[in-house]
Design a protein around this motif. Structure first.
Motif, mmCIF file in Angstrom:
data_model
loop_
_atom_site.group_PDB
_atom_site.id
_atom_site.type_symbol
_atom_site.label_atom_id
_atom_site.label_comp_id
_atom_site.label_asym_id
_atom_site.label_seq_id
_atom_site.Cartn_x
_atom_site.Cartn_y
_atom_site.Cartn_z
ATOM 1 N N GLN A 252 19.062 -27.765 41.862
ATOM 2 C CA GLN A 252 19.619 -26.478 42.285
ATOM 3 C C GLN A 252 21.109 -26.554 42.646
ATOM 4 O O GLN A 252 21.896 -25.702 42.242
ATOM 5 N N GLU A 253 21.483 -27.587 43.399
ATOM 6 C CA GLU A 253 22.888 -27.717 43.819
ATOM 7 C C GLU A 253 23.819 -27.849 42.623
ATOM 8 O O GLU A 253 24.869 -27.211 42.562
ATOM 9 N N LEU A 254 23.414 -28.707 41.695
ATOM 10 C CA LEU A 254 24.218 -28.910 40.485
ATOM 11 C C LEU A 254 24.322 -27.609 39.686
ATOM 12 O O LEU A 254 25.397 -27.252 39.198
ATOM 13 N N ILE A 255 23.213 -26.896 39.589
ATOM 14 C CA ILE A 255 23.191 -25.633 38.836
ATOM 15 C C ILE A 255 24.152 -24.625 39.471
ATOM 16 O O ILE A 255 24.897 -23.945 38.758
ATOM 17 N N GLU A 256 24.150 -24.560 40.783
ATOM 18 C CA GLU A 256 25.080 -23.639 41.459
ATOM 19 C C GLU A 256 26.531 -24.021 41.209
ATOM 20 O O GLU A 256 27.379 -23.176 40.998
ATOM 21 N N LYS A 257 26.773 -25.325 41.220
ATOM 22 C CA LYS A 257 28.134 -25.820 40.976
ATOM 23 C C LYS A 257 28.601 -25.476 39.557
ATOM 24 O O LYS A 257 29.728 -25.059 39.337
ATOM 25 N N LEU A 258 27.723 -25.650 38.591
ATOM 26 C CA LEU A 258 28.068 -25.337 37.190
ATOM 27 C C LEU A 258 28.382 -23.868 37.018
ATOM 28 O O LEU A 258 29.313 -23.482 36.324
#
Ligand SMILES: [Zn+2]
Length: 200
Positions: free
Chosen positions: A189-195
């Motif tokens: 989730q964190e990575l997805i938000e960052k992308l």
């Protein structure tokens, strides 16, 4: 590419590759005007399968029974394999075993002409969208495992840009057509938000 596309599907794939290069990924994943949604999803699903196959292939020597005795995505997520037909009761197994089951299962779906028709004029089955969703949900787990357990190897191999580009494309695609449940995406989730934040 082991999958034989009809020429129209090949053109769609070429179109996808060309628009990806334009730099606007949100736009690149959209259904091209006048095209069939099922066909667009089919072509891209095959492409993601090939990309993940290649990415996982670069780190298989690091993903072993000893390094990864369970299929996990960080400390909070563990997966047990079941395909719903041959294996109904989920099996707890190592990550390499799980990923082997998973990729073999996906390949079997893609090779099934009744699910992924390669000939012009042959319609997609009524359950196509639900099959595609299951395939993409499962493929996501391979990205999640690579990111959580093998990112150091990916860095050593200088494959991180390749991995990030592939994953970003995958996520934008599944978001565009709402193909994977939010809960399933939780391990990254964190990575997805960052992308997402860079392009919105
Ligand atoms: Zn592993």
């Amino acid at each position: 590419n082991p999958f034989l596309f009809c020429s129209h599907q090949y053109e769609l794939l070429k179109h996808a590759e060309a628009t990806l290069g334009s730099g606007n990924l949100r736009q690149a994943v959209m259904l091209p005007e006048g095209e069939d949604l099922n066909e667009w999803i089919a072509v891209n699903t095959v492409d993601f399968f090939n990309q993940i196959n290649m990415l996982y292939g670069t780190i298989t020597e690091f993903c072993t029974e000893a390094s990864c005795p369970v299929m996990s995505a960080g400390p909070r997520y563990e997966y047990h394999w079941a395909d719903g037909t041959n294996i109904k009761k989920p099996i707890k197994c190592s990550a390499p075993k799980y990923i082997d089951y998973l990729m073999t299962w996906v390949q079997d779906q893609l090779d099934d002409e009744t699910l992924f028709p390669s000939k012009i004029g042959v319609p997609f089955p009524k359950n196509f969208m639900s099959v595609a969703k299951t395939i993409l949900k499962r493929l996501f787990r391979v990205y999640a495992h690579i990111y959580h357990q093998h990112f150091d190897s990916v860095m050593q191999l200088q494959e991180e840009a390749h991995l990030n580009t592939s994953f970003k494309h995958f996520i934008f695609f599944v978001q565009e057509f709402n193909l994977i449940d939010r809960r399933e995406l939780a391990p990254l989730q964190e990575l997805i938000e960052k992308l997402g934040s860079k392009d919105r």
